[in-house]
Design an enzyme around this catalytic site. Structure first.
Site, PDB file in Angstrom:
ATOM      1  NE  ARG A  48      11.314  -7.721  -0.224  1.00 45.37           N
ATOM      2  CZ  ARG A  48      11.252  -8.433   0.898  1.00 45.37           C
ATOM      3  NH1 ARG A  48      10.182  -9.147   1.167  1.00 45.37           N
ATOM      4  NH2 ARG A  48      12.251  -8.420   1.755  1.00 45.37           N
ATOM      5  CB  ILE A  49       6.511 -12.009  -6.459  1.00 50.98           C
ATOM      6  CG1 ILE A  49       7.583 -13.022  -6.828  1.00 50.98           C
ATOM      7  CG2 ILE A  49       5.283 -12.166  -7.338  1.00 50.98           C
ATOM      8  CD1 ILE A  49       7.302 -14.414  -6.326  1.00 50.98           C
ATOM      9  CG  LEU A  50       6.071  -5.852  -7.348  1.00 51.52           C
ATOM     10  CD1 LEU A  50       6.588  -4.769  -8.281  1.00 51.52           C
ATOM     11  CD2 LEU A  50       5.653  -5.258  -6.006  1.00 51.52           C
ATOM     12  CG  ASP A  70      11.012 -13.601 -14.319  1.00 47.71           C
ATOM     13  OD1 ASP A  70      10.935 -12.407 -13.966  1.00 47.71           O
ATOM     14  OD2 ASP A  70      11.673 -14.456 -13.702  1.00 47.71           O
ATOM     15  N   GLY A 128       2.267 -13.557 -13.651  1.00 49.05           N
ATOM     16  CA  GLY A 128       3.144 -14.729 -13.565  1.00 49.05           C
ATOM     17  C   GLY A 128       4.570 -14.355 -13.184  1.00 49.05           C
ATOM     18  NE  ARG A 163      -2.031   1.226   3.610  1.00 50.46           N
ATOM     19  CZ  ARG A 163      -1.547   2.449   3.798  1.00 50.46           C
ATOM     20  NH1 ARG A 163      -1.833   3.413   2.945  1.00 50.46           N
ATOM     21  NH2 ARG A 163      -0.782   2.719   4.843  1.00 50.46           N
ATOM     22  CG  HIS A 174      14.561 -12.735 -16.230  1.00 50.96           C
ATOM     23  ND1 HIS A 174      14.452 -13.012 -14.887  1.00 50.96           N
ATOM     24  CD2 HIS A 174      14.933 -13.890 -16.826  1.00 50.96           C
ATOM     25  CE1 HIS A 174      14.753 -14.284 -14.685  1.00 50.96           C
ATOM     26  NE2 HIS A 174      15.043 -14.840 -15.841  1.00 50.96           N
ATOM     27  CG  ASN A 214      11.742  -7.651 -14.180  1.00 54.25           C
ATOM     28  OD1 ASN A 214      12.521  -7.061 -13.425  1.00 54.25           O
ATOM     29  ND2 ASN A 214      11.767  -8.966 -14.325  1.00 54.25           N
TER      30      ASN A 214
HETATM   31  C1  GAR Z   1      20.311  -7.803 -12.856  1.00 56.58           C
HETATM   32  O1  GAR Z   1      21.212  -8.667 -13.480  1.00 56.58           O
HETATM   33  C2  GAR Z   1      18.887  -8.180 -13.185  1.00 56.58           C
HETATM   34  O2  GAR Z   1      18.737  -8.739 -14.445  1.00 56.58           O
HETATM   35  C3  GAR Z   1      18.586  -9.182 -12.110  1.00 56.58           C
HETATM   36  O3  GAR Z   1      19.196  -8.654 -10.954  1.00 56.58           O
HETATM   37  C4  GAR Z   1      20.370  -7.951 -11.338  1.00 56.58           C
HETATM   38  C5  GAR Z   1      20.355  -6.612 -10.623  1.00 56.58           C
HETATM   39  O4  GAR Z   1      21.553  -5.931 -10.812  1.00 56.58           O
HETATM   40  N1  GAR Z   1      17.163  -9.329 -11.938  1.00 56.58           N
HETATM   41  C6  GAR Z   1      16.571 -10.483 -11.712  1.00 56.58           C
HETATM   42  O5  GAR Z   1      17.161 -11.530 -11.590  1.00 56.58           O
HETATM   43  C7  GAR Z   1      15.058 -10.393 -11.604  1.00 56.58           C
HETATM   44  N2  GAR Z   1      14.472 -11.694 -11.674  1.00 56.58           N
HETATM   45  P1  GAR Z   1      21.653  -4.363 -10.545  1.00 56.58           P
HETATM   46  O6  GAR Z   1      21.136  -4.105  -9.135  1.00 56.58           O
HETATM   47  O7  GAR Z   1      23.129  -4.077 -10.657  1.00 56.58           O
HETATM   48  O8  GAR Z   1      20.838  -3.665 -11.594  1.00 56.58           O
END
Ligand code: GAR
Length: 208
Positions: A98-100, A152, A150, A77, A116, A114
């Protein structure tokens, strides 16, 4: 009212913030027609908060509450309220771990993206670079996508490939994927800020 008519980004991150830094610097350099309105982190000493403060951008710790993998109801919130007060046009997840779901996504319909560290739909979830290495693929990469209910799984906006090299470790591969992320995310952000990304169900289309 903010008095600004620039496209406004609200960035959420849990880690060191290299993606955030790339986006913020591309905005400052005029390569992305947007501005960072707010940075929130669920980790009090996360590098992303320092990166924001170093750039004199608004940054706040958001106490995540009692769960490990998602925000609790109160934290969600507060998160929604902070982003709405900052009048963000787009919520940018940059290493937010965290999952939203539900209420958050309904508050920002089709306005949460996002990055990934794999070529989705391969290797969703945690440590995607390690999953790719363990599986033995020869090519992996990174994906910018809209966030849906879902894991990713939302519509893909942009991808960049990264080769897996003989002798790669999880760390060396992740490092090269992160170099690609720092190119891909700002470029995708520029297209989003210019209104050049149209969504048709699972497909996204680039318009000039
Ligand atoms: C990044 O490599 C991003 O792709 C990954 O976390 C890292 C954050 O690096 N994200 C995930 O795995 C999401 N599922 P950063 O803090 O240096 O941007």
């Amino acid at each position: 009212m903010t008095g600004s008519n620039k496209f406004r980004l609200g960035v959420l991150g849990s880690g060191k913030g290299s993606n955030f830094a790339a986006i913020a610097d591309a905005c400052a350099a005029g390569q992305v027609p947007a501005e960072v309105a707010l940075v929130l982190s669920d980790v009090a000493d996360a590098g992303i908060l320092q990166q924001a403060r170093d750039r004199k951008l608004p940054a706040e710790f958001l106490a995540p509450g009692k769960f490990r993998t998602k925000l609790d109801e109160e934290a969600e919130r507060v998160c929604i309220a902070r982003l709405q007060a900052a009048e963000v046009d787009l919520v940018v997840l940059a290493g937010f771990m965290r999952i939203l779901k539900g209420d958050f996504l309904r508050a920002f319909p089709q306005r949460v993206v996002n990055i990934h560290p794999s070529l989705l739909p391969a290797f969703p979830g945690l440590e995607a670079w390690r999953q790719a290495l363990d599986y033995g693929v020869k090519v992996t990469g990174c994906t910018v996508h809209f966030v849906d209910q879902g894991i990713d799984s939302g519509a893909i906006i942009a991808q960049e490939t990264v080769p897996v090299l003989d002798g790669d470790t999880a760390e060396s591969l992740h490092g090269r994927i992160q170099l690609a992320e720092r190119r891909l995310y700002p470029a995708a952000m520029a297209a989003l800020a210019r209104g050049q990304v149209l969504v048709r169900g699972r497909q996204t289309v680039r318009v000039a």
